[in-house]
Structures are given as structure tokens and as C-alpha cells.
Design an enzyme around this catalytic site. Structure first.
Site, PDB file in Angstrom:
ATOM      1  N   LYS A   1       0.854  -1.190   0.000  1.00 54.50           N
ATOM      2  CA  LYS A   1       0.000   0.000   0.000  1.00 54.50           C
ATOM      3  C   LYS A   1       0.888   1.238   0.000  1.00 54.50           C
ATOM      4  O   LYS A   1       1.483   1.580   1.010  1.00 54.50           O
ATOM      5  CB  LYS A   1      -0.903  -0.001   1.238  1.00 54.50           C
ATOM      6  CG  LYS A   1      -2.189   0.716   1.013  1.00 54.50           C
ATOM      7  CD  LYS A   1      -2.442   2.085   1.484  1.00 54.50           C
ATOM      8  CE  LYS A   1      -1.857   2.789   2.601  1.00 54.50           C
ATOM      9  NZ  LYS A   1      -1.909   4.264   2.349  1.00 54.50           N
TER      10      LYS A   1
ATOM     11  N   GLU B   1       9.681   0.790  10.772  1.00 56.95           N
ATOM     12  CA  GLU B   1      10.731   1.796  10.588  1.00 56.95           C
ATOM     13  C   GLU B   1      10.030   3.141  10.729  1.00 56.95           C
ATOM     14  O   GLU B   1       9.259   3.544   9.865  1.00 56.95           O
ATOM     15  CB  GLU B   1      11.394   1.629   9.220  1.00 56.95           C
ATOM     16  CG  GLU B   1      12.767   2.255   9.147  1.00 56.95           C
ATOM     17  CD  GLU B   1      12.725   3.674   8.629  1.00 56.95           C
ATOM     18  OE1 GLU B   1      12.529   4.579   9.470  1.00 56.95           O
ATOM     19  OE2 GLU B   1      12.865   3.881   7.424  1.00 56.95           O
TER      20      GLU B   1
ATOM     21  N   THR C   1       5.651   7.310  13.929  1.00 57.32           N
ATOM     22  CA  THR C   1       5.666   6.509  15.150  1.00 57.32           C
ATOM     23  C   THR C   1       4.247   6.256  15.660  1.00 57.32           C
ATOM     24  O   THR C   1       3.932   5.160  16.138  1.00 57.32           O
ATOM     25  CB  THR C   1       6.529   7.208  16.215  1.00 57.32           C
ATOM     26  OG1 THR C   1       7.883   7.214  15.753  1.00 57.32           O
ATOM     27  CG2 THR C   1       6.472   6.472  17.543  1.00 57.32           C
TER      28      THR C   1
ATOM     29  N   GLU D   1       9.518  15.163  15.968  1.00 58.48           N
ATOM     30  CA  GLU D   1       9.938  15.101  14.570  1.00 58.48           C
ATOM     31  C   GLU D   1       9.089  16.059  13.729  1.00 58.48           C
ATOM     32  O   GLU D   1       7.864  15.961  13.712  1.00 58.48           O
ATOM     33  CB  GLU D   1       9.770  13.664  14.045  1.00 58.48           C
ATOM     34  CG  GLU D   1      10.256  13.491  12.638  1.00 58.48           C
ATOM     35  CD  GLU D   1      10.128  12.061  12.128  1.00 58.48           C
ATOM     36  OE1 GLU D   1       9.084  11.443  12.388  1.00 58.48           O
ATOM     37  OE2 GLU D   1      11.067  11.569  11.472  1.00 58.48           O
TER      38      GLU D   1
ATOM     39  N   CYS E   1      13.268  10.336   7.530  1.00 52.62           N
ATOM     40  CA  CYS E   1      13.141   9.893   8.918  1.00 52.62           C
ATOM     41  C   CYS E   1      14.482   9.948   9.636  1.00 52.62           C
ATOM     42  O   CYS E   1      14.556  10.189  10.828  1.00 52.62           O
ATOM     43  CB  CYS E   1      12.550   8.496   8.973  1.00 52.62           C
ATOM     44  SG  CYS E   1      13.277   7.402   7.765  1.00 52.62           S
TER      45      CYS E   1
END
Lengths: 305, 488
Positions: B193, B267, B247, B398, B301
Site C-alpha cells: 500500500k 521503521e 511513530t 519530529e 526519517c
């Protein structure tokens, strides 16, 4: 021969480490800049105005020097939109001839001196060499550093010699040739640049053109960064002159890109950036003719001087 | 100079536009789901538009997969697994992967242009990084397909089954390669996906699979938003889920898989510290900062989003960074001179702008470059904050944009403490001329990858993955095969 050999008291030998891998990557990234159309034409004309058109052969004749001077003024027959080059660079005995031939033009006459290209002569001889060239009418002196002293670690002596040559130059501008092809590492290129600038160089120059490798983009980048740091610390703008091995128009444009992105537009002037070359202008002219006419022309249509 | 009239005025010479042409291929008006080797419409008939974030124009209509479509795709993958792929020899599987790798290379230009149009990244990066690396991942894993016995000496490696893989929008095709290549090499089949804002290159990849003659159902691609991904994760027919993304979503996936035997690798996010010591090659370190945080608009990331710089060189580094940043060209992603492209989506653009406000509200000082940006599309100028504290949200969270937080440190221990003081543990960087210091720092930071005197370097043979809330499992290298095999 030992004139005053006192170590220049102000010499600052602070280490500025250079990372070779990082330099190579930056060079590669700068080379991806794409210069097209109007930007290409403008850039090539700018680069031509920065050329130190050079002949440094033992076989140089007055006739050859005069011919080169004519090329310096009229780069390509029939084109009136081209600049003159910045300077003509010759051996000291040819300075007078070049001065006569360039009379009435803004083109500068540069002379190589100080026992060019090796520098393997006593200081007194080098100084005399310099004074002679200046007396003959040279506007600019391209000196070589003593690579032997430098590689031996005798930095004070290298600095002292540059200071004395600078003094011998009087009003003439001093370009200091590091001969980077003999220095071995980029760290040493950086150190030699720092010493030359601190000792009175108006320009720092990569090479004599007699040793390979010469003006590699990596070496040029390191020297430009040294100039940038020197300007940040002192407010003084030192000039840069890559010379030797600049093969074609693309390489010349890449140099302009580097100057623009490392030092900024203030350095994009012949008074602060020069390109030492003899054959390079014809490739640039060929590209300009291609932009004008849409087709490449054979080399026979460009004068060899 | 004695007698001169040569120009002393600097030239304002600059770069003319140099757009990569996009007329050598044509996108379809609409793309279906790729199930069982064929493009099919969504069962519901629903579609959504994928747009070019640089001009907000629609590029194509994309099928929106629902639960039934997901079910069809998983069943197709199961059939292909049972009937064809698991039984095929490693050598034969390798041939398909090699073929795919070569077709990616052949279509590199088209793929790079589409990647830049759909995702906003500069063509310089899609051309020089994304697409070549994607091909490299297939070449690398093609080589493993018949050598799995050597990857795990003394053990016998067999495939797991059907893998559901969900990938993000920051490196669309490269993430396809990271996920699909090891799965296929190890004998698994895949339902992928892609992200809803960047589905195009995954769909072009499906066409490549057709062209390579990959057996039907070995690779399936279902497009849609978060609900499609959730439906995929919930599907009981999966043996393995691999997710790259935020996350928060990673945690949700972990919860939804709890109690099932489905294997999982994650990840997730990062907030990497890029540490500059006073003895570093400063100009190259500045370039490393630029690569660390402004690569791919900061949508990375493992971006070096926190700069820790030793106090004795802080001023120099900040001055040089500002000067360097003023040369970054923001604009048309298809222009070969563009350094920073468009922010991937409106939502992400707003999120980054929120953080710029949050940072200033918290008392940090914002620097942004003065470069012009286009009117249409989503843009953020390269930015950094100084005067930031460890407790600031811009240091802790982040941002996933071209925004750097700069802090200083005095001692190595202080640098390590600050670097580790984050819930994340994906990457890090260290800049010093001293080898011993490199080893001290790399041992002292808990992160999956740490670069020394460089940043954001990737290679298929090098494992990539995180610690702590940056996830678990590795991708790339021998380590990256492990999540896709059963060992006995």
C-alpha cells in the site's frame, strides 16, 4: 643566499582541516548546476573577461607575443559583443613587447617571476627577477612559492619570501602560485593558501601550468574556502586564479559556479577572479558561436595564437 | 594597480531555468488497483486524485481500495505464493528481480520525472538518488535470491508467506524497492500500500512487474488512504507486516497485531543529532548539515534535524550555514538547479508551519533564507532555530521538514547526553578530524546508523533501522533478509 630569514611574527598557522571526501562530493554537486541559454552566453562572456591569456614557452618570440596580444583584444573576428581578456601573461623579457602591443587597452600585463616555474633560485635572484619585470612595465607579478621550504615545514621562510617579493613588486599586483600539484594533500593546499594570504598576496593561484595535476576543481574549492575564511576574519578580499588544465568551456563555467556559491557575486569580477589559460578561450568561443548560430563550427574557424 | 580600468564590480550572473522535460511519456488519466497481475477498478468505484504539490494540479485519478479489494489482493498473493512463488527455485526468482532492476534503469528518466511531479522532490535527487538506489536494491537482492543458505550459515531459510507492506510518501519508489526486493528474493509474495499522496511510481512499478513477466499475484498494489492501510493490517491472511512511517501509526499497527502470529517490522520516526566538534573540517561539516536536514525537503526519517555544535565553533558554523543556505534554490522540482522542492502535501506544509510558530512561541530564534518561492504549491524556505532548549518541542518532536534546531555543547559527554535524550534512535552524525573521537561517539549514541564525516548515505548492502521509538527490524544487507525468512 640568506637575506633576512626572521619568521614572520604574525603568521597564524591554525589548522583548518580539509576533508577530501567531502570536498569531492561538494565539487560533484556544484557540477550538477545546469547552465543553459542566456545564462550560458552571459557566463562565457564573463569568463572570457577573466582570462589571463598566457604564453610561457622557451620558444616564445616577440611575434608570438604580439599575436597573442591581438587575440587578447579581438577574441574572434567579426564579433563585436565580446569582452577583452583581463590580462596577458608572459615571461619577464616579453613584458615590454606586450605593453607596447596592448597600449591604450585596459588589458593588464602579467609576468611570471621568482625563477618561474621551479623557484629553485636564491631569494636575491628572485627579487631581482621581480624588480626587472616590474621595471619593464608588468602590472602584475605571478610568483611561485618555494615548495621545498614549504614541504620541509619551513613556513616562516616561505612567508618571508612572499613578503619580500611583495615589497619588490611596488605597485604591481602579486599573485602567489602554490603549485598545488606538488603539495600532495588538500590540507597542504589550505595551509599554503593561508600563508600566502597572510604574507601579502593579492591573488592566490593554483599552478604554473608546467606540473600536473594543476587546477583541479577540488583544489580550487579548497582555495576559495580559504579566501572566504580570510575575508571573514580580516575583511580583505583576496583574488583567485586557477591556471593549468582547465580544458573546456564547461570547466570554465563550473569555476564561475564555484566562485558564485562559495565567495558570492562580489568575486565575479576580473579584479578578483582570473582564469589562466592559453587554449581554453577557443573552446569558449566555439560554444558562443554555437549559441549564436545553432551549429558547432570546426576548430579551423578559430585562430590559434 | 598602476593603470587599470578592468571591472571591479561583481557580476550578478546566475542560472537560467533548466527544466527537465516531461513530454517523453504520458501518464494515464486513471490508475486501478494492481491485483493478480491486472489493473482493476476499486470494488466501490471510488477514486481519489493525486496532485502535483508544486502547482496543485491533478496528475491522475487513483482507485480507492476498500476492505473487499484488500481481501482480493491478499487472496491473489496467497494463491501466487502457494502455487508458484514458494516453489520456484531461488535462481529463477533472482532472474525476475534482475529483470525488474534493469527495467527500472531503462525507465530511470521517466520514473525520476514522475517521482518529482507526484512528490515534489527536486529532479536532482530523484534522478541521482531515488531511482538509482531503487534499481540497486533490486540488483542486490536478486543476488541473494539463490544464496540464502549463505546468508544464514548452518540454517535452512524458507519464506514466510504473504507480506503486507505499507510505505510512506517521502521516497515512494525507493521504499517500494526496500520493501518488495527482500520479500520477493526470500520467496514471499506482497500486497503493497503506497502513500495516498504519492501512488504513481508504485503503479508504474506494477507496470514494470507486468513487463518483467513476474507471475500474477506475486506483487499486488492497493492504493488508498489510512483506512486502506488499516484494512490491510487487519486482514487475517497476512503472515508478515512491514511498515515505514510515523511513530503514532506504527504504535497503532503494533496494537492491532497484538495476539496474532503475524510478524512485524517497523521503521518509524527520528530526531537525529548531527554533532560537530571544533576540530572538524568546518566547511565540509556545514555541507553535511545541509545534506542532513535539507535533503528531500527534510522529509527524511533519519534527517539530521538536531545540530549539536561545540561552543568554540558555534558562531563560525552558524555564520557559514547561513551563507550556504542563501545559495539553496527553492522552487520547481523539475528544474535541474532546484535544491529544495515542494513540501509533499498541504497537510504536511501546515504541520511544518505550525512547528515554525511553536518554536518561536517557545522563545527560539528563527532564521529563514530570503529566496523567492512560487505562489502556487506548498513551500517552506530552509529554516533553523537557535536559542533552543532540550525541552522545546522543536527539539523533542519530529518535524519532517526543512527545519533545523541548533544547540551547542562544551564536552563530548554533554554532546552524547543531548544526542541520546530523545525517544528516537534512528540515526546520528559525527564530524571530527580525530578517529578516536569518532569511535567514542558512535559507541555512545544509541541509534541504528551513525555517519562519520558524512550524512544520509545509503547502500543496499548496509542495514538500516532504529532503536527505541524509531522501530525495530532492519532493511538492507544480510540483516534485512532476516524478517522475510523462517529459519530452521
Amino acid at each position: 643566499m640568506s637575506s633576512s630569514l626572521a619568521v614572520s611574527t604574525n603568521l597564524n598557522l591554525q589548522a583548518h582541516p580539509v576533508d577530501e571526501v567531502g570536498i569531492r562530493e561538494r565539487v560533484a554537486r556544484l557540477a550538477t548546476r545546469s547552465i543553459k541559454k542566456a545564462s550560458k552566453v552571459e557566463g562565457l562572456k564573463l569568463a572570457l573577461s577573466m582570462v589571463d591569456l598566457t604564453t610561457l614557452e622557451g620558444a616564445d618570440t616577440p611575434g608570438k607575443v604580439r599575436q597573442l596580444c591581438t587575440k587578447a583584444i579581438h577574441l574572434h573576428s567579426g564579433r563585436k559583443d565580446l569582452p577583452m581578456v583581463a590580462a596577458v601573461c608572459v615571461y619577464p623579457t616579453m613584458v615590454r613587447i606586450a605593453r607596447e602591443a596592448l597600449q591604450g587597452t585596459p588589458i593588464q600585463v602579467a609576468a611570471v617571476a621568482t625563477a618561474f616555474p621551479s623557484g629553485m633560485n636564491p631569494l636575491a635572484v628572485k627579487l631581482e627577477d621581480t624588480r626587472y619585470a616590474v621595471a619593464e612595465g608588468a602590472h602584475e607579478i605571478d610568483m611561485v612559492i618555494s615548495r621545498g621550504d614549504f614541504l620541509r615545514g619551513d613556513y616562516g621562510r616561505v612567508a618571508n619570501e612572499i613578503e619580500q617579493v611583495k615589497e619588490a613588486c611596488g605597485k604591481a599586483h602579486l599573485k602567489v602560485i602554490l603549485e598545488t600539484g606538488e603539495l600532495g594533500t588538500l590540507d597542504r593546499v589550505r595551509l599554503a593558501s593561508d600563508i600566502a594570504m597572510q604574507s601579502g598576496a593579492d591573488f592566490i593561484k593554483t599552478s604554473t601550468g608546467k606540473i600536473q595535476p594543476a587546477a583541479t576543481p577540488e583544489v580550487v574549492l579548497v582555495m576559495l574556502q580559504a579566501i572566504s575564511d580570510f575575508y571573514r576574519k580580516t575583511g580583505k578580499r583576496i583574488g583567485m586564479k586557477p591556471a593549468g588544465g582547465i580544458a573546456n568551456a564547461k570547466a570554465a563555467l563550473n569555476l564561475l559556479i564555484m566562485v558564485r556559491e562559495v565567495l558570492g557575486p562580489a568575486w565575479l569580477t576580473p579584479s578578483l577572479f582570473r582564469i589562466g589559460a592559453s587554449k581554453l578561450p577557443n573552446d569558449m568561443l566555439m560554444q558562443l558561436e554555437k549559441e549564436r548560430t545553432g551549429v558547432y563550427q570546426g576548430l579551423d574557424y578559430f585562430s590559434n595564437d | 594597480m598602476t593603470e587599470t580600468s578592468i571591472s571591479t564590480k561583481g557580476s550578478n550572473w546566475g542560472y537560467a531555468p533548466a527544466p527537465e522535460s516531461a513530454d517523453h511519456f504520458k501518464l494515464k488519466e486513471q490508475y486501478g488497483l494492481f491485483i493478480g497481475g491486472k489493473f482493476v477498478p476499486a470494488g466501490s468505484g471510488k477514486r481519489f486524485a493525486t496532485i502535483n504539490p508544486a502547482n496543485e494540479k491533478t496528475l491522475a485519478q487513483i482507485a480507492d481500495a476498500g476492505e473487499k479489494d484488500v481481501d482480493k489482493a491478499v487472496k491473489a498473493a496467497r494463491t501466487a505464493y502457494d502455487k508458484v512463488w514458494r516453489k520456484m527455485s531461488g535462481r529463477e526468482r533472482g532472474k525476475y528481480l534482475y529483470r525488474i532492476a534493469r527495467i527500472i534503469q531503462e525507465k530511470a528518466r521517466e520514473l525520476a520525472v514522475v517521482e518529482s511531479m507526484d512528490g515534489g522532490k527536486p529532479i536532482r535527487e530523484s534522478r541521482d538518488v531515488d531511482i538509482p538506489l531503487a534499481a540497486a536494491h533490486f540488483f542486490y537482492h536478486a543476488g541473494w535470491a539463490d544464496k540464502l543458505g549463505y546468508a544464514f550459515p548452518g540454517k535452512s531459510a524458507s519464506p514466510i508467506g504473504v507480506a503486507g507492506q505499507i510505505i510512506p510518501w517521502n521516497f515512494p519508489l525507493l521504499m517500494v524497492a526496500w520493501k518488495v526486493a527482500p520479500a520477493l528474493a526470500c520467496g514471499n509474495t506482497v500486497v503493497l500500500k503506497p502513500a495516498e499522496t504519492t501512488p504513481l511510481t508504485a503503479l508504474l512499478f506494477a507496470e514494470i512487474c507486468q513487463e518483467a513477466g513476474l507471475p500474477d499475484g506475486v506483487f499486488n498494489c492497493i492504493t488508498g488512504a489510512g483506512s486502506t492501510g488499516a484494512a490491510l493490517v487487519k486482514h487475517p491472511g497476512l503472515d508478515k507486516v512491514a511498515f515505514t512511517g510515523s511513530t503514532d501509526v506504527g504504535k497503532a499497527i503494533q496494537k492491532s497485531l497484538a495476539g496474532r502470529s503475524t510478524k512485524l517490522t517497523l521503521e518509524l520516526g527520528g530526531k537525529a543529532a548531527n554533532i560537530i566538534f571544533e576540530d572538524a573540517a568546518i566547511d565540509q561539516a556545514v555541507e553535511g548539515i545541509i545534506n542532513g536536514i535539507f535533503f528531500n525537503q527534510g522529509h527524511v526519517c533519519c534527517a539530521g534535524s538536531r545540530l549539536l555544535v561545540q561552543e568554540s565553533v558555534e558562531q563560525e558554523v552558524v555564520e557559514k550555514l547561513k551563507a550556504r543556505m542563501e545559495h539553496l534554490i527553492v522552487g520547481d522540482p523539475l528544474d535541474k538547479n532546484t535544491d529544495i522542492g515542494a513540501i509533499n502535501s498541504k497537510a504536511q506544509c501546515e504541520r511544518i508551519r505550525d512547528y515554525l510558530k511553536v518554536g518561536q512561541d517557545e522563545g527560539a530564534e528563527l532564521f529563514q533564507t530570503k529566496c523567492p518561492v512560487p505562489e502556487k504549491g506548498y513551500w517552506v524556505r530552509p529554516s533553523f532555530f537557535t536559542k533552543v532548549a532540550q525541552s522545546h518541542r522543536i527539539v523533542q518532536e519530529e518535524i519532517f521538514g526543512p527545519v533545523l534546531a541548533i544547540q551547542s555543547f562544551r564536552t563530548l559527554d554533554e554532546a552524547l547526553e543531548k544526542a541520546n535524550n530523545t525517544p528516537y534512535g534512528l540515526s546520528g552524525g559525527v564530524w571530527t578530524d580525530k578517529g578516536a573521537k569518532i569511535f567514542k561517539v558512535t559507541r555512545g549514541i544509541k541509534a541504528g546508523v551513525i555517519w562519520a564525516n558524512t550524512f544520509n548515505k545509503f547502500d543496499p548492502s548496509s542495514p538500516f533501522g532504529g532503536y527505541k521509538e524509531s522501530g525495530y527490524g532492519r532493511e538492507g544487507g544480510r540483516h534485512g533478509l532476516r524478517p522475510y525468512v523462517e529459519l530452521s
